[in-house]
Motif scaffolding. Structure first.
Motif, PDB file in Angstrom:
ATOM      1  N   GLN A 279       0.839  -1.213   0.000  1.00 16.84           N
ATOM      2  CA  GLN A 279       0.000   0.000   0.000  1.00 16.84           C
ATOM      3  C   GLN A 279       0.874   1.263   0.000  1.00 16.84           C
ATOM      4  N   SER A 280       0.240   2.380  -0.299  1.00 16.83           N
ATOM      5  CA  SER A 280       0.940   3.666  -0.301  1.00 16.83           C
ATOM      6  C   SER A 280       0.250   4.613   0.667  1.00 16.83           C
ATOM      7  N   ILE A 281       0.967   5.660   1.039  1.00 14.45           N
ATOM      8  CA  ILE A 281       0.329   6.750   1.782  1.00 14.45           C
ATOM      9  C   ILE A 281       0.550   8.045   1.010  1.00 14.45           C
TER      10      ILE A 281
ATOM     11  N   PRO B  61      -1.563  15.912  -2.532  1.00  9.94           N
ATOM     12  CA  PRO B  61      -0.630  14.975  -1.903  1.00  9.94           C
ATOM     13  C   PRO B  61       0.092  14.124  -2.942  1.00  9.94           C
ATOM     14  N   ARG B  62       1.331  13.743  -2.653  1.00  7.02           N
ATOM     15  CA  ARG B  62       2.068  12.800  -3.499  1.00  7.02           C
ATOM     16  C   ARG B  62       2.071  11.451  -2.786  1.00  7.02           C
ATOM     17  N   LEU B  63       2.065  10.400  -3.603  1.00  4.03           N
ATOM     18  CA  LEU B  63       1.999   9.058  -3.028  1.00  4.03           C
ATOM     19  C   LEU B  63       3.383   8.452  -2.842  1.00  4.03           C
ATOM     20  N   TYR B  64       3.559   7.710  -1.762  1.00  4.36           N
ATOM     21  CA  TYR B  64       4.809   6.983  -1.516  1.00  4.36           C
ATOM     22  C   TYR B  64       4.471   5.584  -1.014  1.00  4.36           C
ATOM     23  N   SER B  65       5.102   4.579  -1.625  1.00  2.00           N
ATOM     24  CA  SER B  65       4.867   3.196  -1.202  1.00  2.00           C
ATOM     25  C   SER B  65       5.444   3.005   0.189  1.00  2.00           C
ATOM     26  N   VAL B  66       4.734   2.260   0.990  1.00  2.88           N
ATOM     27  CA  VAL B  66       5.247   1.928   2.318  1.00  2.88           C
ATOM     28  C   VAL B  66       6.311   0.844   2.138  1.00  2.88           C
TER      29      VAL B  66
ATOM     30  N   VAL C  38      12.305   7.371  -0.426  1.00  4.05           N
ATOM     31  CA  VAL C  38      11.973   8.559  -1.238  1.00  4.05           C
ATOM     32  C   VAL C  38      13.189   9.043  -2.025  1.00  4.05           C
ATOM     33  N   LYS C  39      12.986   9.242  -3.319  1.00  2.00           N
ATOM     34  CA  LYS C  39      14.050   9.773  -4.176  1.00  2.00           C
ATOM     35  C   LYS C  39      13.833  11.274  -4.365  1.00  2.00           C
ATOM     36  N   ARG C  40      14.892  12.020  -4.140  1.00  2.00           N
ATOM     37  CA  ARG C  40      14.810  13.471  -4.346  1.00  2.00           C
ATOM     38  C   ARG C  40      14.748  13.759  -5.846  1.00  2.00           C
ATOM     39  N   GLU C  41      13.678  14.424  -6.283  1.00  2.00           N
ATOM     40  CA  GLU C  41      13.540  14.783  -7.700  1.00  2.00           C
ATOM     41  C   GLU C  41      13.954  16.240  -7.869  1.00  2.00           C
ATOM     42  N   PRO C  42      14.683  16.576  -8.942  1.00  2.00           N
ATOM     43  CA  PRO C  42      15.087  17.967  -9.122  1.00  2.00           C
ATOM     44  C   PRO C  42      13.860  18.891  -9.126  1.00  2.00           C
ATOM     45  N   ASN C  43      13.852  19.853  -8.245  1.00  2.00           N
ATOM     46  CA  ASN C  43      12.740  20.824  -8.105  1.00  2.00           C
ATOM     47  C   ASN C  43      11.414  20.184  -7.704  1.00  2.00           C
TER      48      ASN C  43
ATOM     49  N   VAL D 207       8.436  19.107  -5.461  1.00  2.00           N
ATOM     50  CA  VAL D 207       7.903  19.754  -4.254  1.00  2.00           C
ATOM     51  C   VAL D 207       7.938  18.801  -3.053  1.00  2.00           C
ATOM     52  N   ALA D 208       7.251  17.650  -3.197  1.00  2.00           N
ATOM     53  CA  ALA D 208       7.102  16.759  -2.036  1.00  2.00           C
ATOM     54  C   ALA D 208       8.383  15.989  -1.731  1.00  2.00           C
ATOM     55  N   SER D 209       9.104  15.550  -2.774  1.00  2.00           N
ATOM     56  CA  SER D 209      10.292  14.727  -2.517  1.00  2.00           C
ATOM     57  C   SER D 209      11.374  15.549  -1.817  1.00  2.00           C
TER      58      SER D 209
ATOM     59  N   GLY E  69      14.965   1.425  -9.011  1.00  2.00           N
ATOM     60  CA  GLY E  69      14.944   2.577  -8.105  1.00  2.00           C
ATOM     61  C   GLY E  69      14.068   2.393  -6.881  1.00  2.00           C
ATOM     62  N   THR E  70      13.197   3.414  -6.637  1.00  2.00           N
ATOM     63  CA  THR E  70      12.349   3.356  -5.441  1.00  2.00           C
ATOM     64  C   THR E  70      11.222   2.333  -5.591  1.00  2.00           C
ATOM     65  N   GLY E  71      11.127   1.699  -6.757  1.00  2.00           N
ATOM     66  CA  GLY E  71      10.201   0.572  -6.928  1.00  2.00           C
ATOM     67  C   GLY E  71      10.529  -0.558  -5.971  1.00  2.00           C
ATOM     68  N   ALA E  72      11.709  -0.504  -5.362  1.00  2.00           N
ATOM     69  CA  ALA E  72      12.100  -1.527  -4.375  1.00  2.00           C
ATOM     70  C   ALA E  72      11.299  -1.399  -3.088  1.00  2.00           C
ATOM     71  N   ALA E  73      10.679  -0.214  -2.870  1.00  2.00           N
ATOM     72  CA  ALA E  73      10.042   0.042  -1.573  1.00  2.00           C
ATOM     73  C   ALA E  73       9.031  -1.041  -1.176  1.00  2.00           C
ATOM     74  N   PRO E  74       8.024  -1.331  -2.004  1.00  2.00           N
ATOM     75  CA  PRO E  74       7.049  -2.341  -1.553  1.00  2.00           C
ATOM     76  C   PRO E  74       7.692  -3.710  -1.364  1.00  2.00           C
TER      77      PRO E  74
ATOM     78  N   VAL F  34       1.171  -4.487 -11.661  1.00  2.00           N
ATOM     79  CA  VAL F  34       2.095  -3.453 -12.144  1.00  2.00           C
ATOM     80  C   VAL F  34       1.803  -2.163 -11.392  1.00  2.00           C
ATOM     81  N   GLU F  35       2.841  -1.564 -10.828  1.00  2.00           N
ATOM     82  CA  GLU F  35       2.670  -0.222 -10.236  1.00  2.00           C
ATOM     83  C   GLU F  35       3.861   0.613 -10.682  1.00  2.00           C
ATOM     84  N   THR F  36       3.624   1.428 -11.708  1.00  2.00           N
ATOM     85  CA  THR F  36       4.720   2.258 -12.209  1.00  2.00           C
ATOM     86  C   THR F  36       4.288   3.714 -12.166  1.00  2.00           C
ATOM     87  N   TYR F  37       5.268   4.586 -12.026  1.00  2.00           N
ATOM     88  CA  TYR F  37       4.946   6.009 -11.902  1.00  2.00           C
ATOM     89  C   TYR F  37       6.035   6.867 -12.511  1.00  2.00           C
TER      90      TYR F  37
HETATM   91  P1  FAD Z   1       6.706  17.393  -8.419  1.00  2.00           P
HETATM   92  O1  FAD Z   1       6.749  18.711  -7.785  1.00  2.00           O
HETATM   93  O2  FAD Z   1       5.387  16.726  -8.534  1.00  2.00           O
HETATM   94  O3  FAD Z   1       7.421  17.422  -9.817  1.00  2.00           O
HETATM   95  C1  FAD Z   1       7.721  16.210 -10.532  1.00  2.00           C
HETATM   96  C2  FAD Z   1       8.819  16.455 -11.536  1.00  2.00           C
HETATM   97  O4  FAD Z   1       8.326  17.329 -12.516  1.00  2.00           O
HETATM   98  C3  FAD Z   1      10.048  17.116 -10.899  1.00  2.00           C
HETATM   99  O5  FAD Z   1      11.225  16.530 -11.429  1.00  2.00           O
HETATM  100  C4  FAD Z   1       9.940  18.567 -11.307  1.00  2.00           C
HETATM  101  O6  FAD Z   1      11.199  19.158 -11.522  1.00  2.00           O
HETATM  102  C5  FAD Z   1       9.163  18.471 -12.602  1.00  2.00           C
HETATM  103  N1  FAD Z   1       8.285  19.636 -12.756  1.00  2.00           N
HETATM  104  C6  FAD Z   1       7.386  20.098 -11.879  1.00  2.00           C
HETATM  105  N2  FAD Z   1       6.741  21.166 -12.388  1.00  2.00           N
HETATM  106  C7  FAD Z   1       7.245  21.367 -13.630  1.00  2.00           C
HETATM  107  C8  FAD Z   1       7.006  22.288 -14.666  1.00  2.00           C
HETATM  108  N3  FAD Z   1       6.084  23.234 -14.548  1.00  2.00           N
HETATM  109  N4  FAD Z   1       7.731  22.177 -15.803  1.00  2.00           N
HETATM  110  C9  FAD Z   1       8.658  21.225 -15.948  1.00  2.00           C
HETATM  111  N5  FAD Z   1       8.928  20.311 -15.001  1.00  2.00           N
HETATM  112  C10 FAD Z   1       8.249  20.386 -13.877  1.00  2.00           C
HETATM  113  N6  FAD Z   1       8.324   8.179  -5.291  1.00  2.00           N
HETATM  114  C11 FAD Z   1       9.323   7.791  -4.450  1.00  2.00           C
HETATM  115  O7  FAD Z   1      10.376   8.464  -4.369  1.00  2.00           O
HETATM  116  N7  FAD Z   1       9.208   6.660  -3.691  1.00  2.00           N
HETATM  117  C12 FAD Z   1       8.098   5.859  -3.719  1.00  2.00           C
HETATM  118  O8  FAD Z   1       8.014   4.842  -3.012  1.00  2.00           O
HETATM  119  C13 FAD Z   1       7.021   6.267  -4.587  1.00  2.00           C
HETATM  120  N8  FAD Z   1       5.900   5.545  -4.651  1.00  2.00           N
HETATM  121  C14 FAD Z   1       4.891   5.923  -5.503  1.00  2.00           C
HETATM  122  C15 FAD Z   1       3.750   5.117  -5.578  1.00  2.00           C
HETATM  123  C16 FAD Z   1       2.728   5.458  -6.454  1.00  2.00           C
HETATM  124  C17 FAD Z   1       1.515   4.567  -6.540  1.00  2.00           C
HETATM  125  C18 FAD Z   1       2.845   6.636  -7.251  1.00  2.00           C
HETATM  126  C19 FAD Z   1       1.753   7.030  -8.198  1.00  2.00           C
HETATM  127  C20 FAD Z   1       3.965   7.439  -7.154  1.00  2.00           C
HETATM  128  C21 FAD Z   1       5.008   7.088  -6.294  1.00  2.00           C
HETATM  129  N9  FAD Z   1       6.162   7.868  -6.188  1.00  2.00           N
HETATM  130  C22 FAD Z   1       7.188   7.465  -5.356  1.00  2.00           C
HETATM  131  C23 FAD Z   1       6.322   9.139  -6.935  1.00  2.00           C
HETATM  132  C24 FAD Z   1       5.897  10.309  -6.011  1.00  2.00           C
HETATM  133  O9  FAD Z   1       4.513  10.229  -5.755  1.00  2.00           O
HETATM  134  C25 FAD Z   1       6.149  11.689  -6.610  1.00  2.00           C
HETATM  135  O10 FAD Z   1       5.571  11.733  -7.895  1.00  2.00           O
HETATM  136  C26 FAD Z   1       7.630  12.036  -6.726  1.00  2.00           C
HETATM  137  O11 FAD Z   1       8.243  11.999  -5.442  1.00  2.00           O
HETATM  138  C27 FAD Z   1       7.793  13.456  -7.302  1.00  2.00           C
HETATM  139  O12 FAD Z   1       7.022  14.327  -6.513  1.00  2.00           O
HETATM  140  P2  FAD Z   1       7.523  15.831  -6.211  1.00  2.00           P
HETATM  141  O13 FAD Z   1       6.437  16.520  -5.496  1.00  2.00           O
HETATM  142  O14 FAD Z   1       8.871  15.826  -5.584  1.00  2.00           O
HETATM  143  O15 FAD Z   1       7.707  16.386  -7.660  1.00  2.00           O
END
Ligand code: FAD
Length: 394
Positions: free
Chosen positions: A172-174, A190-195, A213-218, A220-222, A260-265, A391-394
């Motif tokens: 499951q995710s939260i 809200p952004r989802l993260y697998s437990v 959790v993987k830090r994504e460039p810019n 918000v939630a990560s 990557g973080t697909g390893a979480a579940p 399949v759970e891909t994102y």
């Molecule tokens: P956001 O702010 O949503 O941005 C996403 C990307 O888009 C960033 O790289 C950002 O730079 C780019 N971006 C944002 N706005 C713009 C714009 N205007 N123009 C161009 N680029 C832009 N993630 C995990 O790390 N671990 C998990 O276990 C995990 N489990 C998940 C399970 C499910 C079922 C799902 C659906 C997703 C899961 N995710 C997981 C992904 C997670 O939910 C987030 O999508 C991820 O962390 C990115 O969110 P964020 O708020 O950091 O990025």
């Protein structure tokens, strides 16, 4: 007799509130409140853009109705209303069904499609905490998992829920609500993260859980999560997900494929089995892809698990002096073991990670099945119908 019309609906029990469908809908026909995600029958034009982005298949629901369900009615649902078999039948409905099926087939190419929970899985709790009434968790720890030299910052974050019940099952995710407001002064989605911990807690019998959790460039939630210090408070929704669940049958053969973080579940799955049946042998297999071991979360702890308990097949795509290997290559290299899972009536397959991996993995399964004299579409359909292909891909 009034004309029947097909209505597109979202199953609130299965929906994980990731809002991907809402973002994908060009007609703005999908919207949400603090509880449900719903479809406006007046605006939906059946373009199917929302179908492939749904990680669960909750989006795959259709009813033939004379009077469509209003948004208000859908917001009040905790489950889909039962079908009216008398209205949902007949040649007009069959014609509508065929149209929808053709559109769905096109939309599902490479996507997870309709999903069912394993027959023996425990019943999950879903949507206990909502945007209107989130839980408040406290950060107990935040550790970097990837090697310091790697440019990928993946973190193990432990959240404690204190006296608030947080009944989560593995898989499951939260939802994490980032602080602040978004465009137009609206609360951020809200952004989802697998437990990544098992159901009895990161620490056994503690009311805590972990995320990977993987830090994504810019992002918000990560970035918010990855920067949280011990003692910080976090608003949480969920739990979500009613299908990507561990079978209750401890002897089920489980093949887990991730990047990557697909390893979480799969950390949660493995820890659950370790705690409930540490003597288990030759039932769990993990295929894990990364650029190099430095990019692979949990590489150290994984290496310590005996191969008889968890067979590990790593695929590295950037090892110096080595040909690039991806998860699909690793599956093909171990085709015999993969085919054994496809043949096993208790065999379950789980795929989690980057959306880009789906197609290659699917093609690998098709090739392996065909070489083993199996008909992949038939095997996949049978597995999916019995909750054994996920399949759970994102
Ligand atoms: P956001 O702010 O949503 O941005 C996403 C990307 O888009 C960033 O790289 C950002 O730079 C780019 N971006 C944002 N706005 C713009 C714009 N205007 N123009 C161009 N680029 C832009 N993630 C995990 O790390 N671990 C998990 O276990 C995990 N489990 C998940 C399970 C499910 C079922 C799902 C659906 C997703 C899961 N995710 C997981 C992904 C997670 O939910 C987030 O999508 C991820 O962390 C990115 O969110 P964020 O708020 O950091 O990025």
């Amino acid at each position: 007799m009034s004309t029947l019309r097909k209505q597109h609906l979202i199953d609130p029990e299965i929906c994980i509130r990731c809002y991907s469908c809402e973002a994908a809908c060009p007609k703005h026909a999908i919207e949400h409140n603090d509880v449900n995600v719903v479809v406006d029958a007046a605006s939906c034009n059946f373009c199917m853009d929302c179908i492939p982005v749904c990680p669960t298949g909750s989006i795959d629901n259709w009813r033939a109705l004379a009077q469509p369900y209003s948004l208000q009615a859908q917001y009040a649902w905790t489950e889909l209303p039962a079908r009216d078999e008398s209205a949902d039948a007949g040649p007009a409905v069959e014609a509508l069904d065929e149209q929808v099926a053709a559109l769905l087939d096109a939309a599902h190419q490479g996507a997870g499609g309709r999903a069912r929970a394993p027959l023996s899985a425990a019943k999950p709790t879903i949507n206990l905490y909502t945007l209107a009434k989130p839980a408040e968790a406290v950060v107990q720890g935040n550790y970097r998992l990837t090697a310091p030299g790697s440019d990928s910052d993946v973190r193990h974050i432990i959240l404690d829920f204190g006296a608030q019940p947080m009944p989560v099952l593995e898989g499951q995710s939260i939802g994490i609500i980032p602080p602040g407001l978004g465009a137009g002064g609206k609360p951020l989605v809200p952004r989802l993260y697998s437990v990544s911990s098992p159901r009895d807690g990161e620490r056994p019998n503690f009311n805590n859980l972990s995320l990977t959790v993987k830090r994504e460039p810019n992002g918000v939630a990560s970035n918010y999560l990855c920067d949280l210090g011990k003692g910080s408070k976090v608003r949480v929704t969920g739990p979500f997900g009613a299908t990507f669940l561990l079978p209750g049958d401890v002897n089920a053969a489980i093949l887990m494929v991730c990047t990557g973080t697909g390893a979480a579940p799969f950390r949660g799955f493995t820890m659950r089995r370790q705690r409930e049946n540490p003597a288990l042998k030759d039932r769990l297999m993990l295929v894990f892809g990364a650029r190099t071991p430095d990019y692979l979360p949990y590489f150290g702890p994984l290496a310590k698990i005996p191969e008889t308990f968890l067979k590990k097949l790593f695929a590295f795509s950037r090892l110096a002096g080595q040909p690039r290997q991806y998860v699909q290559d690793r599956l093909k290299a171990d085709a015999g073991q993969v085919a054994a899972v496809l043949r096993d009536p208790t065999g379950h397959i789980y795929i989690c990670g980057k959306r880009a991996m789906e197609q290659g993995v699917e093609e690998a399964f098709a090739g392996i099945a065909s070489a083993a004299g199996l008909n992949w579409p038939a095997v996949k359909t049978a597995m999916r119908e019995t909750g054994r292909y996920h399949v759970e891909t994102y």
